[in-house]
Design a protein around this motif. Structure first.
Motif, PDB file in Angstrom:
ATOM      1  N   ASN A  56       0.801  -1.227   0.000  1.00 23.72           N
ATOM      2  CA  ASN A  56       0.000   0.000   0.000  1.00 23.72           C
ATOM      3  C   ASN A  56       0.832   1.274   0.000  1.00 23.72           C
ATOM      4  OD1 ASN A  56      -2.323  -1.577   0.048  1.00 23.72           O
ATOM      5  ND2 ASN A  56      -2.388  -1.605   2.268  1.00 23.72           N
ATOM      6  N   PHE A  57       2.092   1.187   0.399  1.00 22.22           N
ATOM      7  CA  PHE A  57       2.944   2.378   0.408  1.00 22.22           C
ATOM      8  C   PHE A  57       3.128   2.969  -0.989  1.00 22.22           C
ATOM      9  CE2 PHE A  57       5.819  -1.137  -0.371  1.00 22.22           C
ATOM     10  CZ  PHE A  57       6.673  -0.649  -1.353  1.00 22.22           C
ATOM     11  N   ILE A  58       2.917   2.136  -2.009  1.00 17.17           N
ATOM     12  CA  ILE A  58       3.072   2.627  -3.387  1.00 17.17           C
ATOM     13  C   ILE A  58       2.094   3.760  -3.663  1.00 17.17           C
ATOM     14  CG2 ILE A  58       2.842   1.991  -5.830  1.00 17.17           C
ATOM     15  CD1 ILE A  58       3.737  -0.831  -5.078  1.00 17.17           C
ATOM     16  N   ASP A  59       0.924   3.696  -3.055  1.00 17.58           N
ATOM     17  CA  ASP A  59      -0.104   4.713  -3.290  1.00 17.58           C
ATOM     18  C   ASP A  59       0.331   6.091  -2.818  1.00 17.58           C
ATOM     19  OD1 ASP A  59      -2.660   5.494  -4.227  1.00 17.58           O
ATOM     20  OD2 ASP A  59      -3.439   5.443  -2.176  1.00 17.58           O
ATOM     21  N   PRO A  97       3.740  10.373  -5.119  1.00 19.66           N
ATOM     22  CA  PRO A  97       2.899  11.418  -5.716  1.00 19.66           C
ATOM     23  C   PRO A  97       2.950  11.498  -7.240  1.00 19.66           C
ATOM     24  CG  PRO A  97       4.896  12.366  -4.800  1.00 19.66           C
ATOM     25  CD  PRO A  97       4.928  10.919  -4.437  1.00 19.66           C
ATOM     26  N   ILE A  98       3.951  10.917  -7.860  1.00 18.65           N
ATOM     27  CA  ILE A  98       4.116  11.038  -9.314  1.00 18.65           C
ATOM     28  C   ILE A  98       3.669   9.739  -9.977  1.00 18.65           C
ATOM     29  CG2 ILE A  98       5.752  11.506 -11.170  1.00 18.65           C
ATOM     30  CD1 ILE A  98       7.544  12.837  -9.017  1.00 18.65           C
ATOM     31  N   ASP A  99       2.671   9.854 -10.856  1.00 17.97           N
ATOM     32  CA  ASP A  99       2.083   8.648 -11.450  1.00 17.97           C
ATOM     33  C   ASP A  99       3.105   7.810 -12.199  1.00 17.97           C
ATOM     34  OD1 ASP A  99      -0.378   9.176 -10.400  1.00 17.97           O
ATOM     35  OD2 ASP A  99      -1.163  10.170 -12.198  1.00 17.97           O
ATOM     36  N   GLY A 100       3.944   8.445 -12.994  1.00 18.15           N
ATOM     37  CA  GLY A 100       4.945   7.694 -13.751  1.00 18.15           C
ATOM     38  C   GLY A 100       5.889   6.932 -12.851  1.00 18.15           C
ATOM     39  N   LEU A 101       6.304   7.572 -11.765  1.00 19.26           N
ATOM     40  CA  LEU A 101       7.194   6.925 -10.802  1.00 19.26           C
ATOM     41  C   LEU A 101       6.466   5.797 -10.074  1.00 19.26           C
ATOM     42  CD1 LEU A 101       9.878   6.754  -9.320  1.00 19.26           C
ATOM     43  CD2 LEU A 101       9.058   8.559  -7.765  1.00 19.26           C
TER      44      LEU A 101
END
Length: 201
Positions: free
Chosen positions: A15-18, A21-25
């Motif tokens: 869940n930390f991926i969410d 802040p940068i969609d591409g990253l």
């Protein structure tokens, strides 16, 4: 049978991926973790696995290790007779949520059709009912060993009090000689014994 079955053997909630802040990253991190975890997990389990996000529909950041599609019907290697070779009733999350269960989320399993659609509850309930109707209990004593032909017998255990020491040994079929290789380290049974006894038991 034609739609085949896929079994999910582990869940990792990332869940930390969410929070990235940068969609591409975010997508880059998802893909990198997916590949890295596959490279670590698949050789240890010695299974043909695919790492898939959100297969169970509960969390888009849940990464599940899922076996490739297989028929639940197999042929016995000696007799050639068709046999039911799928313990979907044991891995079904629907059924496990209705039984006493202390397995942590990372070790929870589930079953799907070959296209990753859910198997209807009445289907897994039917398989479970048939298995339970044909159970034979074996009361083991200290020092007992039971060897079962996995192609002919589904095996399991009931809830018990006390410690459990789970030992896994792989035998090659039909009397073939054991494969050559390192006999001490990196064996799948060593990894599975440690994982189960230290983490899941």
């Amino acid at each position: 049978y034609e739609s085949k079955v896929r079994i999910s053997v582990s869940n990792l909630d990332l869940n930390f991926i969410d929070a990235i802040p940068i969609d591409g990253l975010k997508e880059s991190v998802k893909g990198g973790l997916q590949e890295m975890i596959l490279n670590v997990v698949a050789p240890k389990f010695q299974m043909d696995l695919e790492m898939i996000y959100g297969a169970d529909g509960s969390n888009p950041y849940r990464l599940q290790a899922i076996e490739h599609a297989q028929s639940p019907i197999n042929k016995h290697p000696v007799t050639g007779q068709p046999v039911w070779f799928c313990n979907m009733h044991n891995h079904s999350r629907y059924l496990r949520d209705r039984r006493p269960c202390t397995v942590p989320e990372v070790g929870m399993t589930d079953v799907y059709r070959g296209d990753l659609s859910h198997i209807e509850p009445e289907d897994v309930e039917h398989v479970n009912e048939v298995c339970e109707r044909n159970m034979v209990s074996v009361m083991m004593q200290t020092g007992d060993v039971v060897l079962l032909d996995n192609y002919r017998v589904l095996h399991g255990r009931k809830i018990f009090q006390g410690e459990r020491n789970h030992a896994v040994t792989w035998f090659e079929s039909c009397g073939e000689p054991l494969s050559q290789g390192d006999s001490q380290t990196g064996k799948p049974d060593d990894f599975m014994n440690t994982l189960i006894n230290k983490t899941l038991v």
